[in-house]
Design an enzyme around this catalytic site. Sequence first.
Site: not given
Length: 114
Positions: A93, A65-67
């Site tokens: 996210m 996961m990242c932004r």
Amino acid sequence: MNFGPLPTVDVASVPADGLVLDVRENDEWAAGHVEGALHIPMSDFVGRFGELTEAVEDGRRVHVMCRVGGRSAQVTQYLVQQGIDAVNIDGGMLAWDGAGRPMVTDSGSPAFVA
């Protein structure tokens, strides 16, 4: 060398007890994250790779996961090349928050995506 398409899942496909690896930076993590996620910023990833290999000794899948999905795609590609069962979380996210999936902060303040 082409390893084929990047394995990707949408946020709804991440199991509640799934291993989430958050590769965002510390300020992004502090704003809000998935409860129980493993936080290793992409900038620290190579030096802290052992933390991840310990977490996946049982062979479970890593949901990266990242932004929005760019950094996590790079880390997912690296993990797959290392023989680790890893998938990129499509939309990161922002998609997680948009789908109403729970987020927490370490400080107890309301969680948001930075």
